[in-house]
Design an enzyme around this catalytic site. Structure first.
Site, PDB file in Angstrom:
ATOM      1  N   HIS A 137     -47.770  18.731 -13.931  1.00  0.00           N
ATOM      2  CA  HIS A 137     -49.153  19.177 -14.181  1.00  0.00           C
ATOM      3  C   HIS A 137     -50.050  18.098 -14.778  1.00  0.00           C
ATOM      4  O   HIS A 137     -51.279  18.242 -14.739  1.00  0.00           O
ATOM      5  CB  HIS A 137     -49.172  20.381 -15.135  1.00  0.00           C
ATOM      6  CG  HIS A 137     -48.526  21.612 -14.594  1.00  0.00           C
ATOM      7  ND1 HIS A 137     -48.900  22.178 -13.387  1.00  0.00           N
ATOM      8  CD2 HIS A 137     -47.531  22.391 -15.089  1.00  0.00           C
ATOM      9  CE1 HIS A 137     -48.165  23.259 -13.170  1.00  0.00           C
ATOM     10  NE2 HIS A 137     -47.319  23.401 -14.172  1.00  0.00           N
ATOM     11  N   HIS A 174     -44.600  27.233 -10.673  1.00  0.00           N
ATOM     12  CA  HIS A 174     -46.010  26.855 -10.817  1.00  0.00           C
ATOM     13  C   HIS A 174     -46.398  25.802  -9.786  1.00  0.00           C
ATOM     14  O   HIS A 174     -45.583  24.946  -9.428  1.00  0.00           O
ATOM     15  CB  HIS A 174     -46.280  26.306 -12.221  1.00  0.00           C
ATOM     16  CG  HIS A 174     -45.964  27.282 -13.317  1.00  0.00           C
ATOM     17  ND1 HIS A 174     -44.754  27.281 -13.984  1.00  0.00           N
ATOM     18  CD2 HIS A 174     -46.695  28.292 -13.834  1.00  0.00           C
ATOM     19  CE1 HIS A 174     -44.757  28.263 -14.883  1.00  0.00           C
ATOM     20  NE2 HIS A 174     -45.915  28.886 -14.816  1.00  0.00           N
ATOM     21  N   ASP A 261     -37.946  27.407 -13.364  1.00  0.00           N
ATOM     22  CA  ASP A 261     -38.641  28.632 -13.758  1.00  0.00           C
ATOM     23  C   ASP A 261     -38.861  29.562 -12.563  1.00  0.00           C
ATOM     24  O   ASP A 261     -39.383  30.667 -12.711  1.00  0.00           O
ATOM     25  CB  ASP A 261     -39.964  28.339 -14.474  1.00  0.00           C
ATOM     26  CG  ASP A 261     -40.806  27.295 -13.771  1.00  0.00           C
ATOM     27  OD1 ASP A 261     -40.451  26.894 -12.642  1.00  0.00           O
ATOM     28  OD2 ASP A 261     -41.822  26.865 -14.358  1.00  0.00           O
TER      29      ASP A 261
END
Length: 426
Positions: A137, A174, A261
């Site tokens: 990110h 994500h 995740d």
């Protein structure tokens, strides 16, 4: 088919000793747990194990802005209150707190991915692993989503010195927004991200319609998924898209971000993947027999992160692991059943067959616009710590690197290091 893959594995024990804070979901301790589980299964004896060099600020500034890197170096828990404006500008605070030894933590995980890329470039291994990396990110000028330095971008920039095209694949729950943004305007990197999208889920980007721009148009692929996707749907979609991407794009190397995740029962996730389902992606990518850089990423139920990355290390080594976890320093975390594999979850799968089909059709349609692999004339290989400046007058428009990409490739002519000798064997 290669007879036996040579694998380089990077780990520094200090990376797992930092602490983001009492209520923060990111627990670097999971990296110690992963390493000890790998040791307990004896996998280290089948790999070359290295302690990575700590990335120099000048290396980080190949992508990140020098003022941001300098601030990360300067800030600490004692002095952070003196810099409220900079803290806000660089997005440091709740999600990305300032903690003890933060910069050293960044140096270690970034150094691991840079070293992993260099060993692949120098043909010293076929596969390189840095479970501490994968912090996808982080942006050029700011931190985001628990990520400060984008080691993946730095690793890809290294690979681009030797390979005309690099494929980036991201299976974190994500969206891999930082990596996509870094290469959004170039065809030399294709980014493919499978992730949860919608319901204001972080980071909010990654719609199927985000496909890249200018020279990079159609070279960003997003696979937006809803809650509850299971092994069979995920793996089918993954195999279909990735096989077509490799066939059409013909990458020279692959970077695979294995954020855990996306596993069932993750503290921040919402998918139903079992460890076998997650690991199936690693197995599939390995079969292409291309230079492969594998990193970690997200993962917030730490015992399952350790299980997952240990299983995936075994897969990269073609080694089947017994399900009963051997004695190790963190054995108590794997109670009560002490088993390596975890099953899929039971969240309702909101990904209907028609939804998955429509996503697949759109992506395959976009891939048709890439008629053949883009041609890049390879120059003489530049030394480590140097990203070449492309002379637009000498390159045709298809081969040009756009201005934004060049802006992100910051170089200094006055600092060089002997990069090849920075690995300490451990």
């Amino acid at each position: 088919m290669r007879s036996k893959d040579k694998i380089s594995y990077f780990y520094d024990g200090d990376v797992g000793s930092v602490y983001f804070g009492p209520n923060h979901p990111m627990k670097p301790h999971r990296l110690c747990m992963t390493h000890h589980l790998i040791l307990a299964y004896g996998l280290h004896s089948k790999m070359e194990v290295y302690r990575p060099h700590k990335a120099y600020p000048i290396e980080m500034a190949q992508f990140h802005s020098p003022d941001y890197v300098e601030f990360l170096q300067r800030i600490n828990p004692e002095n952070q209150n003196l810099f409220p404006n900079e803290m806000a500008r660089y997005n440091l605070g709740e999600d990305c707190p300032v903690f003890e030894d933060m910069f050293e933590f960044c140096q270690i995980y970034a150094g691991g991915t840079i070293d992993a890329a260099r060993r692949l470039n120098n043909k010293l291994c076929d596969i390189s692993i840095n479970w501490a990396g994968g912090l996808h990110h982080a942006k050029k000028c700011d931190a985001s989503g628990f990520c400060y330095i984008n080691d993946l971008v730095l690793g890809i920039l290294e690979l681009l010195k030797h390979h005309p095209r690099v494929l980036y694949i991201d299976i974190d729950v994500h969206h891999g927004d930082g990596v996509e943004e870094a290469f959004y305007f170039t065809d030399r990197v294709m980014t493919v991200s499978f992730h949860k999208f919608g319901d204001k889920f972080f980071p909010g980007t990654g719609d199927v319609k985000e496909i890249g721009e200018r020279e990079g148009k159609y070279y960003a692929i997003n696979v937006p998924l809803k809650d509850g996707i299971d092994d069979s749907s995920f793996n089918r979609l993954f195999r279909t898209i990735i096989s077509k991407v490799v066939e059409i794009y013909q990458p020279g190397a692959i970077v695979l971000q294995c954020g855990a995740d996306s596993l069932a029962r993750d503290r921040l996730g919402c998918f139903n993947l079992s460890i076998d389902g997650h690991a199936e992606c690693v197995k599939f990518v390995k079969k292409f027999n291309l230079p492969l850089l594998v990193t970690g990423g997200g993962g917030y139920t730490k015992e399952n992160v350790a299980r997952c990355w240990t299983v995936e290390t075994g897969i990269l080594l073609d080694t089947e692991l017994p399900n009963e976890i051997p004695e190790n320093d963190y054995i108590k975390y794997f109670a009560p059943d002490f088993s390596l594999k975890i099953p899929g979850g039971h969240i309702e799968n909101m990904n209907t067959k028609s939804y998955i089909s429509s996503i697949k059709v759109q992506i395959l349609e976009n891939l048709r616009y890439i008629q053949h692999a883009p041609s890049v004339q390879m120059q003489e290989v530049p030394p480590d710590f140097y990203i070449p400046d492309f002379d637009e007058d000498e390159q045709n428009p298809d081969e040009r690197v756009d201005q934004r990409s060049r802006d992100k490739q910051i170089q200094r002519d006055d600092e060089y290091f002997d990069g090849d000798n920075d690995n300490d064997a451990s």
